[in-house]
Scaffold this motif. Structure first.
Motif, mmCIF file in Angstrom:
data_model
loop_
_atom_site.group_PDB
_atom_site.id
_atom_site.type_symbol
_atom_site.label_atom_id
_atom_site.label_comp_id
_atom_site.label_asym_id
_atom_site.label_seq_id
_atom_site.Cartn_x
_atom_site.Cartn_y
_atom_site.Cartn_z
ATOM 1 N N GLY A 88 57.478 127.427 33.449
ATOM 2 C CA GLY A 88 57.441 126.070 32.908
ATOM 3 C C GLY A 88 58.643 125.219 33.275
ATOM 4 O O GLY A 88 58.664 124.017 32.984
ATOM 5 N N LEU A 89 59.646 125.816 33.911
ATOM 6 C CA LEU A 89 60.865 125.075 34.249
ATOM 7 C C LEU A 89 60.950 124.718 35.729
ATOM 8 O O LEU A 89 61.593 123.723 36.084
ATOM 9 C CB LEU A 89 62.105 125.883 33.852
ATOM 10 C CG LEU A 89 62.261 126.173 32.359
ATOM 11 C CD1 LEU A 89 63.469 127.072 32.122
ATOM 12 C CD2 LEU A 89 62.405 124.875 31.570
ATOM 13 N N TYR A 90 60.328 125.523 36.594
ATOM 14 C CA TYR A 90 60.410 125.243 38.023
ATOM 15 C C TYR A 90 59.682 123.939 38.335
ATOM 16 O O TYR A 90 58.648 123.616 37.750
ATOM 17 C CB TYR A 90 59.827 126.401 38.826
ATOM 18 C CG TYR A 90 60.586 127.686 38.602
ATOM 19 C CD1 TYR A 90 61.928 127.778 38.961
ATOM 20 C CD2 TYR A 90 59.984 128.791 38.002
ATOM 21 C CE1 TYR A 90 62.651 128.951 38.727
ATOM 22 C CE2 TYR A 90 60.698 129.956 37.779
ATOM 23 C CZ TYR A 90 62.026 130.026 38.144
ATOM 24 O OH TYR A 90 62.736 131.182 37.906
ATOM 25 N N GLY A 91 60.268 123.190 39.266
ATOM 26 C CA GLY A 91 59.722 121.882 39.612
ATOM 27 C C GLY A 91 60.265 120.748 38.765
ATOM 28 O O GLY A 91 59.970 119.591 39.013
ATOM 29 N N ARG A 92 61.089 121.083 37.772
ATOM 30 C CA ARG A 92 61.720 120.063 36.926
ATOM 31 C C ARG A 92 63.170 119.871 37.364
ATOM 32 O O ARG A 92 63.767 120.764 37.962
ATOM 33 C CB ARG A 92 61.669 120.491 35.464
ATOM 34 C CG ARG A 92 60.257 120.704 34.947
ATOM 35 C CD ARG A 92 60.237 121.357 33.571
ATOM 36 N NE ARG A 92 60.855 120.518 32.555
ATOM 37 C CZ ARG A 92 60.989 120.875 31.272
ATOM 38 N NH1 ARG A 92 60.551 122.065 30.874
ATOM 39 N NH2 ARG A 92 61.541 120.057 30.414
#
Length: 384
Positions: free
Chosen positions: A76-80
């Motif tokens: 849920g954190l990758y790409g942020r």
């Protein structure tokens, strides 16, 4: 720990935001200047610096041995943006990515090479450590209680401490730099359980580790601990965090000295040979979690000891969950989940803080800008 208290997100903290947009790119510049990196290493480091400053979080390559773990840990954190993630998680992952960029875990000439070694070695060879070692002769002549407190504060303050100082007769923030001081309770606990096991979870290498070793020797030599277990990082982490190799370098500095410093080094070497001083390097200490996620093995280690002493800012963040606590919430309430008694020796270098008296908080807010993050104040807090 009350999990409903929100975690610190870097974008919500000017200090934490600067870590990614300014501090990390500057660190990478220093590393590139210190090492003969290959074009591939330079490119990977440059990309990481750019990511931190204005890009988004990318996962480890699939070839990394722990890629699967980190995929789960960062779900849920990758790409942020880096600043959109919890500060504790994102800062930890930055250092894992940095080691990937330098080839620390890959077969080849860079495998196992500590990228922060030049900085650690420069500090260990510097004037601060030389003065600290020389001052041990004077400290040895103090009364036992006075010497113990001097060594405790030296371990707390790290390279800001002067081992030759006399304990001030004054009290309060201005006299001591401490915004919370349970040191009397800590010494009472150690005396009441004399001869037991003390766990010390280390923070920094260099002068701070030298001070930690001298404190460990004091506990053993005066019977306040029958055994001390020193927990260090299993791999390089957070620039100056201590590994087993750093402990060996600091012990060697003591052994190569004269006078009291050499005597301390010899006692520590003997204590290790007798099993009274042991080292541990659990992989959890390089994971991106607070201590509520501690594996069962570590919990069972910490539960029966006289006290677990947690050194430094990162360990404090992990102990408190790196959350936006009300600063006056009791330290004991926030840490009641921790197995066994716990003490924190921490110089304030990030936002989280608990256990302050209301009057202290009011005074700090009114008179000291950036007191939470400047490194000019500290705490000794104990839950017994």
């Amino acid at each position: 720990m009350a999990q409903q208290v929100p975690q610190i997100i870097s974008s919500e903290s000017p200090f934490a935001g600067d870590v990614f947009t300014k501090r990390h790119p500057a660190l990478i510049e220093r590393l590139v200047a210190a090492w003969p990196f290959t074009p591939g290493q330079r490119r990977a480091l440059s990309e990481l610096a750019e990511e931190n400053a204005q890009g988004v979080i990318h996962p480890l390559p699939d070839s990394a041995a722990d890629a699967g773990l980190w995929r789960d840990w960062g779900s849920g954190l990758y790409g942020r943006p880096w600043t959109a993630a919890p500060f504790l998680w994102a800062e930890s992952f930055f250092y894992r990515r940095l080691l990937e960029a330098t080839g620390y875990f890959e077969p080849g000439p860079w495998q196992g090479v500590d990228p922060f070694a030049p900085f650690k070695q420069a500090e260990l060879a510097g004037e601060a450590v030389s003065a600290e070692i020389a001052a041990l002769d004077d400290v040895a002549r103090m009364a036992d209680d006075e010497r113990g407190q001097a060594l405790l504060l030296s371990s707390l303050w790290g390279n800001r401490a002067d081992l030759g100082f006399q304990i001030t007769a004054g009290r309060g923030i201005e006299a001591t730099g401490l915004v919370a001081d349970d040191s009397t309770r800590l010494w009472e606990l150690l005396r009441s359980e004399a001869g037991g096991t003390v766990a010390l979870v280390a923070d920094n290498a260099g002068s701070e580790m030298v001070a930690d070793l001298v404190l460990i020797d004091h506990l053993l030599a005066h019977g306040l601990a029958g055994q001390v277990v020193l927990h260090v990082k299993p791999s390089p982490y957070y620039v100056s965090d201590a590994t087993l190799g750093d402990v060996a370098d600091c012990l060697r500095a003591l052994l190569l000295s004269k006078g009291e410093a050499r005597t301390v080094g010899e006692r520590l070497r003997e204590a290790a040979a007798l099993g009274r001083w042991r080292m541990r390097a659990d992989s959890f200490f390089c994971a991106p979690f607070d201590f509520t996620a501690m594996p069962g093995g570590l919990q069972r280690e910490f539960a029966p000891v006289t006290v677990t002493i947690l050194k430094g800012d990162l360990n404090y963040r992990r102990l408190t969950g790196d959350r936006w606590w009300e600063p006056t919430i009791p330290f004991a309430e926030v840490t009641d989940y921790f197995p066994g008694r716990v003490a924190a020796l921490r110089t304030l270098k990030s936002d989280v803080i608990v256990g302050l008296e209301p009057g202290t908080l009011t005074e700090l807010n009114a008179t000291v800008p950036r007191w939470r993050t400047s490194g000019t104040h500290a705490v000794v807090q104990v839950r017994s």
